[in-house]
Write a protein that holds these residues in place. Structure first.
Motif, mmCIF file in Angstrom:
data_model
loop_
_atom_site.group_PDB
_atom_site.id
_atom_site.type_symbol
_atom_site.label_atom_id
_atom_site.label_comp_id
_atom_site.label_asym_id
_atom_site.label_seq_id
_atom_site.Cartn_x
_atom_site.Cartn_y
_atom_site.Cartn_z
ATOM 1 N N SER A 264 28.033 22.159 23.686
ATOM 2 C CA SER A 264 27.293 23.061 22.808
ATOM 3 C C SER A 264 28.083 23.166 21.505
ATOM 4 O O SER A 264 29.221 23.627 21.516
ATOM 5 C CB SER A 264 27.152 24.452 23.442
ATOM 6 N N TYR A 265 27.504 22.705 20.429
ATOM 7 C CA TYR A 265 28.257 22.679 19.176
ATOM 8 C C TYR A 265 27.389 23.093 17.990
ATOM 9 O O TYR A 265 26.153 23.034 18.030
ATOM 10 C CB TYR A 265 28.859 21.290 18.935
ATOM 11 N N THR B 222 22.624 21.944 20.119
ATOM 12 C CA THR B 222 23.158 22.005 18.764
ATOM 13 C C THR B 222 22.550 23.177 18.014
ATOM 14 O O THR B 222 21.375 23.478 18.196
ATOM 15 C CB THR B 222 22.837 20.703 17.999
ATOM 16 N N PHE B 223 23.364 23.838 17.193
ATOM 17 C CA PHE B 223 22.802 24.798 16.239
ATOM 18 C C PHE B 223 23.303 24.447 14.848
ATOM 19 O O PHE B 223 24.332 23.770 14.695
ATOM 20 C CB PHE B 223 23.125 26.254 16.621
ATOM 21 N N ALA C 72 32.107 23.566 20.478
ATOM 22 C CA ALA C 72 32.781 23.047 19.283
ATOM 23 C C ALA C 72 32.004 23.414 18.025
ATOM 24 O O ALA C 72 30.821 23.755 18.078
ATOM 25 C CB ALA C 72 32.929 21.528 19.383
ATOM 26 N N LEU C 73 32.714 23.344 16.902
ATOM 27 C CA LEU C 73 32.098 23.442 15.580
ATOM 28 C C LEU C 73 32.459 22.199 14.796
ATOM 29 O O LEU C 73 33.590 21.702 14.897
ATOM 30 C CB LEU C 73 32.618 24.653 14.790
ATOM 31 N N ILE C 74 31.516 21.712 14.022
ATOM 32 C CA ILE C 74 31.796 20.639 13.064
ATOM 33 C C ILE C 74 31.571 21.249 11.691
ATOM 34 O O ILE C 74 30.444 21.529 11.289
ATOM 35 C CB ILE C 74 30.887 19.427 13.307
ATOM 36 N N GLN D 146 36.509 24.389 19.878
ATOM 37 C CA GLN D 146 37.242 23.416 19.068
ATOM 38 C C GLN D 146 36.575 23.268 17.708
ATOM 39 O O GLN D 146 35.342 23.301 17.592
ATOM 40 C CB GLN D 146 37.261 22.057 19.771
ATOM 41 N N ILE D 147 37.405 23.116 16.674
ATOM 42 C CA ILE D 147 36.865 22.974 15.320
ATOM 43 C C ILE D 147 37.222 21.599 14.773
ATOM 44 O O ILE D 147 38.401 21.232 14.698
ATOM 45 C CB ILE D 147 37.407 24.073 14.380
#
Length: 418
Positions: free
Chosen positions: A168-169, A203-204, A270-272, A299-300
């Motif tokens: 989920s990111y 995804t968001f 995670a975040l991108i 996690q970033i």
């Protein structure tokens, strides 16, 4: 005789007078006259503003000296300012879909009637990436080769696996003017990452500029086209970029997703983040952000376009580029992610592929601390891989530590389904 009757009639009227006055008083209380009636005016009719305007335009009638009453218009939404904590606004409904397209919440785990469910609430899960000295992923580390240290004390690793778990990111994209020349290529790279999604992934998408302009363009979904559409709706505008606020709110959103079921907590989050890294006017301070990150296992991954920032600082103060790079590197390092700094837009497809590979090639380690942490206590964590004959040096990367939750329980809980 006549005189007696004449005197009796007024006496009767006098006795009847209080009854008549009471009747009038009751009638007046039940049906009070309006303000307009008291003035001899006609009672005005409530008409919607747009209807009144349309009627005047059609008839050409001038506004009378006493205009018709209209409802007080609802005031426009007041733009959010930094006087209060910013909020992550949603531009799309929260909709989480499974493979069949049906809306769903946290997944339920089937349990047989006679099964005993054991939940170790004190279990710590770590997402660990293992690489060699050339930054190539290593995927064949055995459980007994991992070494986990908490506050310098080695812990027993209960589980270690490389099974692909759902990811989920969030795609958190800076839409300020500093990314004006990169936004199209950034959107294409983000779509490349989304196309690698597998069943169960969600995804968001967050678009941000200033503190009052941090919006979810698309909430958690498995629908790739919906994510693409949200990315296509991004546009650049001016504003005081709030990188810290955007990361603070987005990690909070990612961390809380599907946390209701403790048995499902091996989901990777995670975040991108795509930005130039220059924070101009955030509500939250940098240290508040990093305290928050300690409590959230997210996690970033950073794509930092810092090259256009000023690189020359003063005698004491750091340059804008130095400050931005330091902030972004710290975000990645303390959460077990990675930071990329492209020097040209041609590097973006390769970076997207690297991030995708990282998200897929990680170990999930689980252990129960030998000394349970108190609620709110921060524990430092370090993971190492034992050297093996004939093998190159293997480096384990994970988050710097965690802050124990308020619901931490030092003892495993057992429950039998009734």
């Amino acid at each position: 005789m006549k005189n007696r009757e004449a005197h009796a009639a007024p006496a009767f009227m006098i006795r009847l007078l209080p009854v008549v006055m009471c009747a009038f008083a009751l009638a007046a209380a039940a049906f009070p006259p309006s303000h307009a009636q008291l003035k001899g005016e006609a009672r005005p009719r409530r008409v919607h503003t747009s209807q009144t305007a349309a009627t005047q335009q059609k008839t050409g009638a001038a506004t009378s000296a006493t205009p018709a009453q209209t409802p007080t218009p609802r005031p426009a939404a007041t733009p959010q300012t930094n006087t209060g904590a910013p909020k992550l606004e949603s531009q799309s409904p929260i909709k989480i879909e499974d493979k069949s397209g049906a809306q769903t919440g946290a997944p339920e785990q089937e349990v047989n009637d006679d099964d005993v469910v054991k939940i170790d609430i004190n279990l710590v899960n770590l997402q660990v990436r293992v690489i060699d000295r050339n930054n190539r992923p290593v995927n064949d580390v055995r459980t007994e080769e991992f070494r986990v240290f908490e506050n310098g004390v080695q812990q027993e690793v209960k589980f270690a696996n490389t099974e692909e778990v759902p990811v989920s990111y969030g795609l958190v994209v800076d839409n300020s003017g500093s990314l004006r020349h990169q936004i199209n290529q950034v959107i294409d790279a983000a779509k490349t990452i989304v196309e690698s999604n597998k069943p169960g992934d969600e995804t968001f998408v967050v678009r941000f500029v200033a503190s009052d302009e941090i919006k979810i363009m698309q909430d958690f979904t498995a629908d790739k086209q919906a994510v693409h559409d949200a990315l296509d709706d991004m546009f650049v505008e001016g504003g005081q970029t709030a990188v810290v606020d955007a990361v603070y709110l987005s990690t909070e959103h990612a961390a809380d997703h599907k946390k209701r079921n403790e048995l499902d907590d091996k989901r990777r989050r995670a975040l991108i983040l795509v930005t130039d890294g220059e924070d101009r006017n955030s509500h939250y301070k940098v240290e508040q952000l990093f305290e928050s990150l300690k409590e959230r296992d997210v996690q970033i991954y950073v794509i930092g376009f810092v090259n256009e920032l000023e690189k020359d600082g003063g005698f004491i103060a750091k340059s804008k580029r130095e400050k931005a790079t330091e902030l972004l590197n710290r975000m990645a390092k303390e959460t077990g992610g990675r930071a990329f700094y492209p020097t040209s837009l041609a590097e973006l497809p390769g970076i997207a592929e690297e991030i995708t590979k990282d998200l897929r090639t990680q170990y999930v380690l689980s252990y129960a601390p030998t000394v349970p942490a108190r609620a709110g206590e921060f524990r430092q964590v370090r993971v190492a891989v034992a050297d093996a004959p004939g093998r190159d040096k293997r480096i384990a990367i994970t988050r710097a530590g965690y802050t124990a939750r308020s619901g931490a329980n030092p003892a495993p809980a057992s429950a039998k389904k009734p």
